[in-house]
Design a protein around this motif. Structure first.
Motif: not given
Length: 430
Positions: A155-164, A268-273
């Protein structure tokens, strides 16, 4: 093997645990019902039910208060049997922990019973099977942990927010990507500007609490720690975070969060859409952190919260002006002059640790000496209903329930030296 008395041998304690507190076939309620039915069939009396809800049985750095109490009760001879719904409910740490428990229980004549496994530590040949099953439970947890870590890395490599809860200032879409929240993103931007201009986090907290701005989680009041976590996390600049454990102790996490880097690329990996920009760039966030950390270093503090020294009365003393508890700061007990809810203390408490502790010892010792032998205060069952107070003409005071004050009664021994009784409270210097 030592034998328990007939009365103790008929008593059984139940231990219930579930990593995720939920309803289902292994819910805490189901565990208790099955164990009670078994105890009734065996002619045993349930003495106590111990529960660790939502607590892991695999992680070594996770405290399990009721587990410790349940084991202690058997070792102390208070109960003859500790019954558990299934062995992996008691522990998933393998033969190391289970083997120690078997040895300790055997030494005092105690008994472990696992209902769904049909295993009894007092049964012939069961000990070896218990150890083997405990290792299987440990292996299952290790494999589960490996799968979870692997999924998170993917999920990190794909830049996905892990939850919470969504990070403050952002919304999380169905694609688990971040997008700026129009209203909260503006607040974060203003927050950064205020901090860079020299305003304190406490001042921002007071402002936001007065304006009714909720935190990202359950809408609690803002505190400096929450503001610090917001601006320190690399999520603020739209990057996948890597939280590292603090060195202060097990299970603790550092307040700062660095950006996670892909082990293969080092990037680094971006979380932005797609098409979305973060509230702050990484360079802006790092400049902010440098400014904040320089303030901490100026006051002799590192990146982590200063540990408060252990004190005799910390959290028990109440400031008579604002009715808040006081804790130690250096060599004094102090009331927080400015509170997060915007209510300032008009006459904040400041008192020497030595002075107040001597006054409390004096008041407690002489108070006990003046009691009649039949006083209810001397009865352990009613200690919590009574209060001992020390006050002065200035109107400040310390209030302790008798149960709390009992923890310091041993310090009232007159052989410890003379006790000075000056005014326990001093008016702070203007």
């Amino acid at each position: 093997m030592p034998k328990r008395s007939a009365a103790v041998a008929t008593l059984v304690d139940l231990y219930l645990r579930l990593s995720i507190d939920k309803e289902g076939e292994d819910s805490l309620e189901r565990q208790e019902a099955d164990l009670r039915a078994w105890a009734a069939r065996e002619g045993l009396t349930v003495r106590k039910v111990w529960r660790d809800a939502g607590v892991s049985g695999y992680k070594a750095n996770i405290a399990r208060p009721d587990f410790e109490k349940a084991v202690a009760a058997v070792l102390a001879g208070e109960v003859g049997t500790l019954a558990v719904w299934k062995l992996d409910r008691l522990s998933r740490r393998g033969a190391g922990q289970i083997g120690t428990l078997l040895d300790d229980f055997s030494a005092v004549g105690g008994r472990l019973y696992f209902l769904k496994d049909s295993l009894d530590s007092s049964g012939s040949g069961h000990r070896m099977v218990i150890v083997m099953v405990s290792e299987q439970a440990c292996a299952e947890s290790a494999n589960t942990s490996l799968r979870v870590r692997s999924k998170k890395d993917s999920s990190r490599r794909a830049g996905h927010y892990l939850g919470g809860p969504p990070p403050f200032g952002y919304d999380v879409g169905a694609d688990r990507k971040l997008r700026q929240n129009p209203d909260k993103a503006v607040l974060v931007r203003v927050l950064v500007d205020r901090l860079l201009a020299g305003e304190s986090m406490l001042a921002v907290c007071r402002d936001w609490n007065l304006r009714g701005i909720p935190t990202r989680g359950r809408g609690k009041e803002w505190r400096s720690s929450a503001v610090s976590m917001t601006v320190r996390s690399s999520v603020l600049s739209g990057l996948v975070p890597e939280k590292r454990r603090a060195e202060d102790g097990p299970g603790k996490r550092a307040t700062n969060s660095t950006a996670w880097r892909d082990p293969e690329t080092g990037e680094t990996v971006s979380l932005m859409a797609d098409g979305e920009a973060p509230i702050l760039s990484e360079s802006e966030r790092l400049r902010l952190l440098d400014t904040l950390d320089s303030r901490l270093r100026r006051y002799g503090r590192g990146l982590r919260t200063v540990k408060q020294p252990k004190s005799l009365l910390g959290g028990l003393i109440m400031c008579a002006s604002c009715q808040r508890s006081a804790n130690t700061f250096g060599n004094s007990y102090r009331c927080r002059r400015v509170h997060y809810d915007g209510q300032d203390c008009q006459r904040p408490l400041v008192v020497s640790v030595t002075t107040i502790e001597a006054a409390v010892r004096h008041a407690w010792a002489y108070g006990l000496a003046a009691l009649e032998p039949d006083s209810p205060v001397l009865a352990a069952e009613t200690l919590g209903e009574h209060t001992v107070s020390v006050s002065s003409s200035e109107g400040n005071g310390v209030y302790l329930t008798s149960r709390e004050a009992a923890t310091i009664a041993h310090l009232a021994n007159p052989r410890r030296g003379s006790v000075r009784t000056p005014s326990a409270y001093q008016t702070p210097r203007q």
